[in-house]
Design a protein around this motif. Structure first.
Motif, PDB file in Angstrom:
ATOM      1  N   ASP A 192      50.324 -20.562  25.976  1.00 53.52           N
ATOM      2  CA  ASP A 192      50.922 -20.055  27.215  1.00 53.52           C
ATOM      3  C   ASP A 192      51.658 -18.730  26.934  1.00 53.52           C
ATOM      4  OD1 ASP A 192      51.659 -20.069  29.925  1.00 53.52           O
ATOM      5  OD2 ASP A 192      53.518 -21.164  29.517  1.00 53.52           O
ATOM      6  N   HIS A 196      50.876 -15.088  28.470  1.00 53.47           N
ATOM      7  CA  HIS A 196      51.897 -14.270  29.156  1.00 53.47           C
ATOM      8  C   HIS A 196      51.870 -12.842  28.621  1.00 53.47           C
ATOM      9  CE1 HIS A 196      54.450 -18.116  30.051  1.00 53.47           C
ATOM     10  NE2 HIS A 196      53.443 -17.960  30.906  1.00 53.47           N
ATOM     11  N   HIS A 261      46.566 -16.976  35.028  1.00 51.04           N
ATOM     12  CA  HIS A 261      47.588 -17.810  35.672  1.00 51.04           C
ATOM     13  C   HIS A 261      47.222 -18.154  37.113  1.00 51.04           C
ATOM     14  CE1 HIS A 261      50.116 -17.460  32.160  1.00 51.04           C
ATOM     15  NE2 HIS A 261      50.903 -18.373  32.687  1.00 51.04           N
ATOM     16  N   HIS A 275      49.708 -26.967  31.476  1.00 50.51           N
ATOM     17  CA  HIS A 275      49.660 -25.550  31.864  1.00 50.51           C
ATOM     18  C   HIS A 275      49.071 -24.667  30.740  1.00 50.51           C
ATOM     19  CE1 HIS A 275      50.852 -21.728  33.581  1.00 50.51           C
ATOM     20  NE2 HIS A 275      51.637 -21.473  32.541  1.00 50.51           N
ATOM     21  N   ASN A 279      45.485 -22.580  30.672  1.00 49.40           N
ATOM     22  CA  ASN A 279      45.451 -21.139  30.413  1.00 49.40           C
ATOM     23  C   ASN A 279      44.492 -20.798  29.270  1.00 49.40           C
ATOM     24  OD1 ASN A 279      47.297 -20.362  32.348  1.00 49.40           O
ATOM     25  ND2 ASN A 279      49.049 -20.501  30.978  1.00 49.40           N
TER      26      ASN A 279
HETATM   27 ZN   LIG Z   1      52.453 -19.561  31.864  1.00 47.82          ZN
END
Ligand SMILES: [Zn+2]
Length: 380
Positions: A192, A196, A261, A275, A279
């Motif tokens: 994650d 990002h 996302h 999550h 991703n």
């Molecule tokens: Zn995230």
């Protein structure tokens, strides 16, 4: 026009939880509501925190009834405990959910009403109560992002409150808390953080300042993600990943994210895929889709993440990403992520509509149509 700010203190302190009382006293906290993940209720980490507060003569109550995708009801319950205990400040210890609840409670105990009253951007009237955040995973970046996402169950709807006033006064990064994180969680959260940094670095929002944080986050992730996955009590790797996740959070706080996302939230919502795993599952396909829009960022990201591997074209970067994800057990198809083949066709159109409604689509490097989104979902 370009805006960039980091209006808070970031403290990297191995074992910092055992010095929590000192930090709380610096913020003049006298009676704290600790908001923590449920499994922390009886864990040594919570005991360390409360022992340190006791030592500093700071009173405390604890709220641990935080579930993933926290609800407005949960915020109300925590706010009630804050008021009945006559608390004056909040310490959040946990993953993104605990931090989201803490931000929301910080608003309603100061300004009244329900969290739904503050939905949207910059609706918080002023500073919230003194607030310290201690993340227990290296991934979300929630300790440096000004958003709280709360589920309103009555409307079956996720409401977002966004304001710089929600930022904790202190984000305490204690890499020691990562020692007991399961490998699978370490992989998902680390992925994650990597996504990002990648999405922030490649999207259409000017990244003069944020790009510096993205690239340094990627350099640390390239160096430490595999090591951290292999051993979460590797203190140097844990520190590297924790700092990387926070840096990636600082980056996307000012830029938003992108297509990964936008598309991962519906996968998690419909099929309960974690999550970070959702991703990671999407990342190679989206990097391929976005490669047409590359302005040289793929080479810079490749140099940061894989400094020992030659780069000639975007495909080299994407291949390295694929093998990195494979080595830490991130699924490479929806089926491998636990999505069953039978139920997928019935919801793929709704998933596509939900993804297209995301604010992250607008800043994706390549323009996106619903057809593109559905094709990527179906290919996966
Ligand atoms: Zn995230």
């Amino acid at each position: 026009m370009l805006k960039f700010s980091i209006p808070q203190n970031i403290i990297v302190d191995y074992g910092g939880v055992s010095r929590l009382g000192t930090y709380a006293a610096e913020l003049n906290m006298t009676n704290v509501l600790i908001i923590a993940d449920p499994f922390l209720a009886e864990a040594p980490l919570a005991k360390q925190a409360t022992a340190s507060l006791d030592e500093a003569g700071i009173r405390h109550a604890m709220f641990t009834d935080v579930k993933p995708n926290p609800t407005a009801v949960c915020v109300d319950e925590a706010a009630k405990l804050f008021k009945s205990g006559e608390c004056d400040s909040i310490i959040a210890i946990g993953g993104g959910s605990s931090l989201d609840v803490a931000k929301a409670v910080g608003v309603v105990v100061k300004y009244g009403g329900e969290i739904g009253d503050y939905e949207g951007m910059n609706t918080v009237p002023g500073p919230i109560v003194p607030f310290i955040a201690i993340p227990t995973t290296a991934g979300t970046g929630s300790e440096v992002t000004s958003f709280s996402v709360i589920t309103d169950e009555a409307r079956n709807y996720k409401l977002t409150v966004g304001s710089k006033l929600l930022l904790p006064a202190y984000a305490i990064l204690d890499p020691g808390v990562l020692a007991t994180v399961p490998a699978r969680v370490a992989a998902a959260c680390g992925t994650d953080a990597m996504v990002h940094a990648i999405e922030s670095f490649t999207n259409t929002v000017d990244s003069t300042f944020s790009g510096m944080y993205s690239l340094e986050a990627l350099r640390l992730i390239g160096k430490y993600l595999k090591r951290f996955y292999a051993r979460r009590d590797d203190a140097e790797a844990a520190r590297g990943m924790m700092v990387a996740a926070t840096m990636a959070g600082i980056a996307f706080e000012s830029t938003r994210l992108g297509l990964v996302h936008a598309m991962s939230h519906p996968i998690s919502a419909f099929f309960h895929v974690a999550h970070g795993e959702a991703n990671g599952l999407l990342l190679p396909s989206v990097l391929e889709f976005n490669a047409l829009a590359d302005k040289g960022q793929y080479e810079l990201m490749h140099e940061a993440l894989f400094p020992d591997v030659e780069y000639y074209e975007p495909e080299d970067f994407i291949n390295e990403i694929r093998s990195l994800l494979e080595s830490i057990g991130i699924p490479d198809s929806l089926e491998a992520a636990g999505v069953d083949r039978e139920s997928f066709p019935a919801v793929v159109e709704q998933m596509t509509r939900d993804a297209m409604a995301s604010g992250n689509i607008a800043v994706n490097p390549r323009a996106v149509t619903p057809k593109d989104v559905e094709a990527i979902y179906r290919a996966l």
